[in-house]
Design a protein around this motif. Structure first.
Motif, short mmCIF file in Angstrom:
data_model
loop_
_atom_site.label_atom_id
_atom_site.label_comp_id
_atom_site.label_asym_id
_atom_site.label_seq_id
_atom_site.Cartn_x
_atom_site.Cartn_y
_atom_site.Cartn_z
N THR A 95 -12.91 163.30 11.50
CA THR A 95 -14.28 163.02 11.83
C THR A 95 -15.17 162.67 10.23
O THR A 95 -15.98 161.93 10.35
N GLU A 112 -15.20 159.18 8.92
CA GLU A 112 -15.76 158.19 9.57
C GLU A 112 -17.25 157.98 9.40
O GLU A 112 -17.96 158.72 8.71
N ALA A 145 -20.57 157.46 10.70
CA ALA A 145 -21.46 157.92 11.87
C ALA A 145 -22.03 156.91 12.44
O ALA A 145 -22.59 155.84 11.95
N LYS A 146 -22.21 156.81 13.99
CA LYS A 146 -23.00 156.07 14.58
C LYS A 146 -24.52 156.21 14.80
O LYS A 146 -24.72 157.47 14.64
N GLU A 147 -25.29 155.08 14.82
CA GLU A 147 -26.65 155.37 14.78
C GLU A 147 -27.18 156.12 16.12
O GLU A 147 -26.49 155.89 17.02
N SER A 189 -29.34 156.56 19.19
CA SER A 189 -30.33 155.79 20.05
C SER A 189 -31.79 156.38 20.19
O SER A 189 -31.72 157.49 20.33
N ASP A 201 -29.22 164.79 22.36
CA ASP A 201 -29.11 164.52 20.76
C ASP A 201 -30.42 165.67 20.22
O ASP A 201 -29.92 165.85 19.04
N SER A 230 -19.99 162.53 15.45
CA SER A 230 -20.12 161.28 14.68
C SER A 230 -21.17 160.55 15.00
O SER A 230 -21.13 159.42 15.55
N LYS A 231 -22.37 161.13 14.74
CA LYS A 231 -23.54 160.43 14.87
C LYS A 231 -24.76 161.03 13.67
O LYS A 231 -24.25 161.89 12.97
N ARG A 232 -25.38 159.96 13.14
CA ARG A 232 -26.49 159.92 12.30
C ARG A 232 -27.44 161.03 12.45
O ARG A 232 -28.64 160.69 12.87
N ASN A 253 -30.71 159.27 12.02
CA ASN A 253 -30.69 158.01 11.35
C ASN A 253 -31.38 157.72 9.96
O ASN A 253 -32.08 156.91 9.63
N ASN A 258 -21.67 158.69 6.15
CA ASN A 258 -20.96 157.78 5.64
C ASN A 258 -19.54 157.85 5.37
O ASN A 258 -18.84 157.01 4.93
#
Length: 184
Positions: free
Chosen positions: A14, A17, A19-21, A23, A30, A69-71, A91, A159
Motif C-alpha cells: 500500500t 500505491e 492513493a485514490k481521490e 469523493s 472518510d 489508499s485514499k488521498r 485530496n 503518490n
C-alpha cells in the motif's frame, strides 16, 4: 484511535500505491479516518498520551500509512517561531512551489520506517497547498520551512513515494547545493 499497530511498515505494498481521490463531499467514514489521522499526530506529541499508548511521535500521517489508499493526510507541527500548522486535508495538491530548495539537517524520519535512514532529502522551500478540510471546504495554505517539508513528505505518501527515494545514494550526507539547511 490509531496506534502504532495500525501503521503499516516499509515493504507493505500500500505504501507504494498512488492513493485514490476522496469523493467530495466526504462520507462520514472518510471524515472519521481524516480526524483520526490528526488525532494520532496530536496524541503522539503529548508526552503522557504517547507513553500511555506507546505512540511514536510524529508531525504528519497519511492515510496510506494506516493501509487506507485514499488521498488524506494530517500535519500538526510548530515552526521555529512557534506558529502552529495543524491541518487535516482531503485530496491535497501542491499548486505552486518555490525554485529554492531546502532540507532538514537532521534528515527525515517516518512512522512507517523503523530504522534510521541517514541522508538529506531535497524539498521545495515554499509551497502552496490546496485541499479540502473535514467539512469539505476548500482551503489554500502557503507553507515554508518545517511545515512545507512535512506536507511534501505526506503528499509523497499519497503518490507511493518514500522520503528515502529522494536521498542521493552516492553521497547521502553531502549538503544539497543551493538549498537552505533547516535545523529541527
Amino acid at each position: 484511535m490509531i496506534t502504532m499497530d495500525d501503521i503499516i511498515r516499509e515493504g507493505h505494498p500500500t505504501l507504494r500505491e498512488v492513493a485514490k481521490e476522496v469523493s467530495l463531499p466526504p462520507t462520514e467514514e472518510d471524515k472519521k479516518i481524516l480526524n483520526s489521522l490528526l488525532d494520532y499526530v496530536k496524541n503522539s506529541q503529548d508526552p503522557d498520551t504517547s507513553k500511555k499508548y506507546g505512540l511514536r511521535p510524529g508531525i504528519g500521517l497519511a492515510a496510506p500509512q494506516i493501509n487506507v489508499s485514499k488521498r488524506m493526510l494530517a500535519v500538526h507541527v510548530k515552526d521555529n517561531k512557534g506558529k502552529l500548522y495543524s491541518y487535516a486535508l482531503f485530496n491535497p495538491k501542491i499548486i505552486s512551489h518555490s525554485v529554492e530548495t531546502a532540507y532538514l539537517t537532521s534528515g527525515e524520519g517516518c512512522l512507517s520506517v523503523d530504522r534510521a535512514v541517514p541522508g538529506y532529502v531535497p524539498r521545495f522551500s515554499r509551497i502552496t497547498v490546496k485541499g479540502w478540510n473535514v467539512d469539505g471546504e476548500e482551503i489554500k495554505i502557503r507553507l515554508r520551512g518545517i511545515a512545507s517539508i512535512a506536507f511534501q513528505h505526506e503528499i509523497d505518501h499519497l503518490n507511493g513515494i518514500m522520503f528515502y527515494d529522494h536521498i542521493d545514494q552516492e553521497n547521502p550526507l553531502q549538503p544539497i547545493e543551493g538549498a537552505v539547511p533547516i535545523d529541527r
